[in-house]
Write an enzyme that holds these catalytic residues in place. Structure first.
Site, PDB file in Angstrom:
ATOM      1  N   THR A 137       0.817  -1.212   0.000  1.00  0.00           N
ATOM      2  CA  THR A 137       0.000   0.000   0.000  1.00  0.00           C
ATOM      3  C   THR A 137       0.853   1.265   0.000  1.00  0.00           C
ATOM      4  OG1 THR A 137      -1.533   1.241   1.403  1.00  0.00           O
ATOM      5  CG2 THR A 137      -0.093  -0.278   2.528  1.00  0.00           C
ATOM      6  N   ASP A 138       0.258   2.357  -0.460  1.00  0.00           N
ATOM      7  CA  ASP A 138       0.955   3.651  -0.381  1.00  0.00           C
ATOM      8  C   ASP A 138       1.017   4.167   1.061  1.00  0.00           C
ATOM      9  OD1 ASP A 138      -1.741   4.316  -0.056  1.00  0.00           O
ATOM     10  OD2 ASP A 138      -1.782   5.822  -1.642  1.00  0.00           O
ATOM     11  N   GLU A 139       0.218   3.553   1.956  1.00  0.00           N
ATOM     12  CA  GLU A 139       0.188   4.039   3.340  1.00  0.00           C
ATOM     13  C   GLU A 139       1.515   3.836   4.058  1.00  0.00           C
ATOM     14  OE1 GLU A 139      -3.222   3.300   5.706  1.00  0.00           O
ATOM     15  OE2 GLU A 139      -4.601   3.510   4.041  1.00  0.00           O
ATOM     16  N   TYR A 162      -2.048  -0.652  10.977  1.00  0.00           N
ATOM     17  CA  TYR A 162      -2.165  -1.308   9.666  1.00  0.00           C
ATOM     18  C   TYR A 162      -0.961  -0.992   8.793  1.00  0.00           C
ATOM     19  CZ  TYR A 162      -3.385  -1.686   4.729  1.00  0.00           C
ATOM     20  OH  TYR A 162      -3.335  -1.962   3.382  1.00  0.00           O
ATOM     21  N   LYS A 166       2.100  -3.367   7.275  1.00  0.00           N
ATOM     22  CA  LYS A 166       2.392  -3.534   5.836  1.00  0.00           C
ATOM     23  C   LYS A 166       3.838  -3.120   5.544  1.00  0.00           C
ATOM     24  CE  LYS A 166      -0.110  -4.639   2.909  1.00  0.00           C
ATOM     25  NZ  LYS A 166      -0.560  -5.953   2.366  1.00  0.00           N
TER      26      LYS A 166
HETATM   27  P1  NAD Z   1      -9.854  -7.381   1.953  1.00  0.00           P
HETATM   28  O1  NAD Z   1      -9.882  -7.074   3.413  1.00  0.00           O
HETATM   29  O2  NAD Z   1     -11.053  -7.092   1.139  1.00  0.00           O
HETATM   30  O3  NAD Z   1      -9.524  -8.929   1.746  1.00  0.00           O
HETATM   31  C1  NAD Z   1      -8.538  -9.597   2.484  1.00  0.00           C
HETATM   32  C2  NAD Z   1      -8.644 -11.103   2.204  1.00  0.00           C
HETATM   33  O4  NAD Z   1      -7.580 -11.768   2.900  1.00  0.00           O
HETATM   34  C3  NAD Z   1      -9.954 -11.717   2.709  1.00  0.00           C
HETATM   35  O5  NAD Z   1     -10.475 -12.594   1.738  1.00  0.00           O
HETATM   36  C4  NAD Z   1      -9.542 -12.478   3.959  1.00  0.00           C
HETATM   37  O6  NAD Z   1     -10.357 -13.606   4.239  1.00  0.00           O
HETATM   38  C5  NAD Z   1      -8.124 -12.881   3.601  1.00  0.00           C
HETATM   39  N1  NAD Z   1      -7.288 -13.110   4.794  1.00  0.00           N
HETATM   40  C6  NAD Z   1      -7.148 -12.290   5.870  1.00  0.00           C
HETATM   41  N2  NAD Z   1      -6.320 -12.860   6.764  1.00  0.00           N
HETATM   42  C7  NAD Z   1      -5.927 -14.048   6.242  1.00  0.00           C
HETATM   43  C8  NAD Z   1      -5.062 -15.089   6.686  1.00  0.00           C
HETATM   44  N3  NAD Z   1      -4.459 -15.028   7.882  1.00  0.00           N
HETATM   45  N4  NAD Z   1      -4.864 -16.159   5.899  1.00  0.00           N
HETATM   46  C9  NAD Z   1      -5.480 -16.250   4.696  1.00  0.00           C
HETATM   47  N5  NAD Z   1      -6.332 -15.292   4.224  1.00  0.00           N
HETATM   48  C10 NAD Z   1      -6.539 -14.220   4.999  1.00  0.00           C
HETATM   49  O7  NAD Z   1      -8.573  -6.654   1.387  1.00  0.00           O
HETATM   50  P2  NAD Z   1      -8.374  -5.865   0.006  1.00  0.00           P
HETATM   51  O8  NAD Z   1      -8.909  -4.504   0.150  1.00  0.00           O
HETATM   52  O9  NAD Z   1      -8.806  -6.734  -1.107  1.00  0.00           O
HETATM   53  O10 NAD Z   1      -6.782  -5.739  -0.006  1.00  0.00           O
HETATM   54  C11 NAD Z   1      -5.968  -6.786  -0.534  1.00  0.00           C
HETATM   55  C12 NAD Z   1      -4.513  -6.424  -0.351  1.00  0.00           C
HETATM   56  O11 NAD Z   1      -4.236  -5.214  -1.028  1.00  0.00           O
HETATM   57  C13 NAD Z   1      -4.086  -6.205   1.097  1.00  0.00           C
HETATM   58  O12 NAD Z   1      -2.803  -6.741   1.256  1.00  0.00           O
HETATM   59  C14 NAD Z   1      -4.075  -4.694   1.257  1.00  0.00           C
HETATM   60  O13 NAD Z   1      -3.110  -4.306   2.219  1.00  0.00           O
HETATM   61  C15 NAD Z   1      -3.642  -4.275  -0.144  1.00  0.00           C
HETATM   62  N6  NAD Z   1      -4.117  -2.946  -0.546  1.00  0.00           N
HETATM   63  C16 NAD Z   1      -5.455  -2.643  -0.528  1.00  0.00           C
HETATM   64  C17 NAD Z   1      -5.892  -1.412  -0.976  1.00  0.00           C
HETATM   65  C18 NAD Z   1      -7.349  -1.034  -0.981  1.00  0.00           C
HETATM   66  O14 NAD Z   1      -7.664   0.117  -1.301  1.00  0.00           O
HETATM   67  N7  NAD Z   1      -8.267  -1.920  -0.684  1.00  0.00           N
HETATM   68  C19 NAD Z   1      -4.958  -0.475  -1.436  1.00  0.00           C
HETATM   69  C20 NAD Z   1      -3.592  -0.801  -1.403  1.00  0.00           C
HETATM   70  C21 NAD Z   1      -3.197  -2.063  -0.985  1.00  0.00           C
HETATM   71  O1  DAU Z   2      -4.253   3.928   0.449  1.00  0.00           O
HETATM   72  C1  DAU Z   2      -4.421   2.553   0.374  1.00  0.00           C
HETATM   73  C2  DAU Z   2      -5.292   2.063   1.515  1.00  0.00           C
HETATM   74  O2  DAU Z   2      -6.630   2.494   1.226  1.00  0.00           O
HETATM   75  C3  DAU Z   2      -5.248   0.555   1.702  1.00  0.00           C
HETATM   76  O3  DAU Z   2      -3.948   0.177   2.045  1.00  0.00           O
HETATM   77  C4  DAU Z   2      -6.239   0.090   2.774  1.00  0.00           C
HETATM   78  O4  DAU Z   2      -6.268  -1.317   2.849  1.00  0.00           O
HETATM   79  C5  DAU Z   2      -7.628   0.596   2.396  1.00  0.00           C
HETATM   80  O5  DAU Z   2      -8.552   0.267   3.414  1.00  0.00           O
HETATM   81  C6  DAU Z   2      -7.613   2.109   2.172  1.00  0.00           C
HETATM   82  O6  DAU Z   2      -7.355   2.797   3.428  1.00  0.00           O
HETATM   83  P1  DAU Z   2      -8.150   4.133   3.848  1.00  0.00           P
HETATM   84  O7  DAU Z   2      -8.087   4.241   5.302  1.00  0.00           O
HETATM   85  O8  DAU Z   2      -7.685   5.283   3.034  1.00  0.00           O
HETATM   86  O9  DAU Z   2      -9.628   3.729   3.326  1.00  0.00           O
HETATM   87  P2  DAU Z   2     -11.083   3.959   4.002  1.00  0.00           P
HETATM   88  O10 DAU Z   2     -12.084   3.588   2.966  1.00  0.00           O
HETATM   89  O11 DAU Z   2     -11.188   3.326   5.350  1.00  0.00           O
HETATM   90  O12 DAU Z   2     -11.116   5.533   4.198  1.00  0.00           O
HETATM   91  C7  DAU Z   2     -10.961   6.430   3.102  1.00  0.00           C
HETATM   92  C8  DAU Z   2     -10.987   7.837   3.665  1.00  0.00           C
HETATM   93  O13 DAU Z   2     -12.309   8.121   4.137  1.00  0.00           O
HETATM   94  C9  DAU Z   2     -10.079   8.049   4.869  1.00  0.00           C
HETATM   95  O14 DAU Z   2      -9.521   9.355   4.808  1.00  0.00           O
HETATM   96  C10 DAU Z   2     -11.002   7.926   6.065  1.00  0.00           C
HETATM   97  C11 DAU Z   2     -12.320   8.446   5.532  1.00  0.00           C
HETATM   98  N1  DAU Z   2     -13.541   7.840   6.088  1.00  0.00           N
HETATM   99  C12 DAU Z   2     -13.646   6.486   6.102  1.00  0.00           C
HETATM  100  C13 DAU Z   2     -14.768   5.864   6.587  1.00  0.00           C
HETATM  101  C14 DAU Z   2     -14.881   4.348   6.647  1.00  0.00           C
HETATM  102  C15 DAU Z   2     -14.586   8.646   6.523  1.00  0.00           C
HETATM  103  O15 DAU Z   2     -14.484   9.883   6.491  1.00  0.00           O
HETATM  104  N2  DAU Z   2     -15.713   8.023   7.001  1.00  0.00           N
HETATM  105  C16 DAU Z   2     -15.842   6.676   7.063  1.00  0.00           C
HETATM  106  O16 DAU Z   2     -16.902   6.180   7.543  1.00  0.00           O
END
Ligand code: NAD
Ligand code: DAU
Length: 358
Positions: A137-139, A162, A166
């Site tokens: 992630t960019d985080e 989190y 990562k």
């Molecule tokens: P998600 O939470 O939707 O899905 C996570 C999946 O991993 C689920 O299916 C869960 O059952 C599985 N999992 C969790 N713990 C596990 C374990 N111990 N063993 C096996 N499986 C397990 O996540 P996502 O949003 O699809 O993100 C996927 C990946 O991409 C993550 O590594 C996250 O850090 C990264 N990422 C996500 C975003 C985003 O915006 N969603 C952005 C940047 C990076």
């Molecule tokens: O940047 C990549 C990341 O993006 C991933 O690594 C994470 O897995 C993914 O969950 C996401 O993280 P964020 O924290 O940015 O996503 P989230 O959807 O939780 O929140 C997006 C923005 O909105 C953040 O600034 C918090 C805000 N927010 C979120 C929720 C759930 C609100 O203002 N209200 C809300 O109820």
């Protein structure tokens, strides 16, 4: 990278993983795909309906931290490619309970790295050139002010449990390249959105609340900025890194779509008002917006400089935010049952029905 692959996709029942499994089975007909997922609250087999019948696909319910099971699977399936998505992914949950994040994101990644090292560096390894791609992630880079972008050389400065977990896993992956020569690649991408995103994340949460007349929580002043990336663009970037990336390198992936949270929330409200009309109250959905206490340690701004992946691999995001958000809202409108099954918990019964029927 040769065409035939036996790929272990971890976390394939989550949001991005499920989109990736669907794409890779279409894009790479000669690949075998083994989806290893623990089915935590975020794992949903309904995200892969229809795919179960594909003979190139196998689902294994397991924990990535279970090193014995993971090592067994490497042998059994002669795994030559790992695309590692499995993680605890929600920042708010990491603030309330970090332990699972440390366990899955750090220890789990370590277990996978060890299994890959043992298998690929044994004398008996005869498969094609292997590849371990870690989806990050960019985080990990922390928070930006009003200007500037994250590049691959921005120092890590994670600020939530989190992102710290990562960052830790990124360091481990990179250490396995430098120490053991393990063929690894890392991708660091920005906020994804699109079909199958769990309705705890901003966009699907706002969709679901505004469909049910519930308040729309906006943290702090609503001016935090995220760089939104359509999930299909992200999955295509991963395929590109797998096929043409370089071992030991990381690639930033972004959407060129910087938006303040409040802009995203009002846009969703306006799109819904336009598409399905005003709610029963007769008031525009914007009236449901409620500013609430800020997230602890809330990162102000994320923005990706994706020059490397564009110049070296020719990848660019195709989707504008305006088109992507319309498509996403259309998907959620057409799949309200999918959301309802999550909200009432019934999605978790699908596993029993599919895999434990007898
Ligand atoms: P998600 O939470 O939707 O899905 C996570 C999946 O991993 C689920 O299916 C869960 O059952 C599985 N999992 C969790 N713990 C596990 C374990 N111990 N063993 C096996 N499986 C397990 O996540 P996502 O949003 O699809 O993100 C996927 C990946 O991409 C993550 O590594 C996250 O850090 C990264 N990422 C996500 C975003 C985003 O915006 N969603 C952005 C940047 C990076
Ligand atoms: O940047 C990549 C990341 O993006 C991933 O690594 C994470 O897995 C993914 O969950 C996401 O993280 P964020 O924290 O940015 O996503 P989230 O959807 O939780 O929140 C997006 C923005 O909105 C953040 O600034 C918090 C805000 N927010 C979120 C929720 C759930 C609100 O203002 N209200 C809300 O109820």
């Amino acid at each position: 990278m040769k065409n035939r692959r036996s790929a272990l996709v971890t976390g394939g029942c989550g949001f991005i993983g499920a989109n990736f499994v669907s794409l890779i089975l279409q894009a790479c007909p000669e690949w075998r795909v083994i989806n290893l997922d623990k089915l935590t609250y975020a794992g949903n087999l309904q995200n892969l309906q229809g795919i179960e019948e594909d003979e190139r696909y196998r689902f294994v319910k397991a924990d990535i931290c279970d090193s014995a099971r993971v090592e067994e699977l490497f042998k059994e399936e002669r795994i030559d490619t790992v695309v590692h998505f499995a993680a605890e992914s929600h920042v708010d949950r990491s603030i309330l309970g970090p332990a699972e994040f440390i366990q899955t994101n750090i220890i789990g990644t370590f277990a996978l790295l060890e299994a890959a090292r043992k298998s690929w560096q044994s004398d008996s390894w005869q498969g094609p050139e292997p590849c371990f791609l870690h989806v990050s992630t960019d985080e990990v880079y922390g928070s930006l002010g009003d200007t500037g972008y994250f590049t691959e050389s921005t120092p890590f400065d994670p600020r939530s449990p989190y992102s710290a977990s990562k960052a830790s896993s990124d360091h481990l992956v990179s250490a396995y390249f430098h120490t053991y020569g393990l063929p690894v690649r890392i991708t660091n991408c920005s906020n994804n959105y699109g079909p199958y995103q769990f309705p705890e994340k901003l966009i699907p949460l706002i969709f679901n609340n505004s469909m049910h007349g519930k308040s729309l929580p906006v943290y702090g002043d609503g001016k935090n900025i995220r760089d939104w990336l359509y999930v299909e663009d992200h999955c295509e970037a991963i395929v590109e890194v797998l096929k043409n990336g370089e071992n030991g390198k990381s690639y930033n992936i972004g959407g060129n779509n910087e938006k303040q949270n409040i802009e995203v929330v009002t846009l969703i409200c306006d799109i819904l008002d336009r598409k399905i009309g005003l709610p029963e109250s007769g008031k525009p959905r914007r009236s449901l917006i409620t500013y609430v206490a800020d997230r602890l340690g809330h990162d102000r701004r994320y923005a990706i400089d994706a020059t490397r992946i564009r110049e070296e691999l020719g990848w660019e995001p195709k989707m504008t935010f305006e088109r992507g958000i319309e498509k996403t809202i259309d998907w959620y409108l057409a799949n309200q049952e999918w959301v309802a099954n999550i909200v009432d918990g019934s999605y978790q019964k699908y596993y029993q029905e599919m895999y434990e029927a007898e």
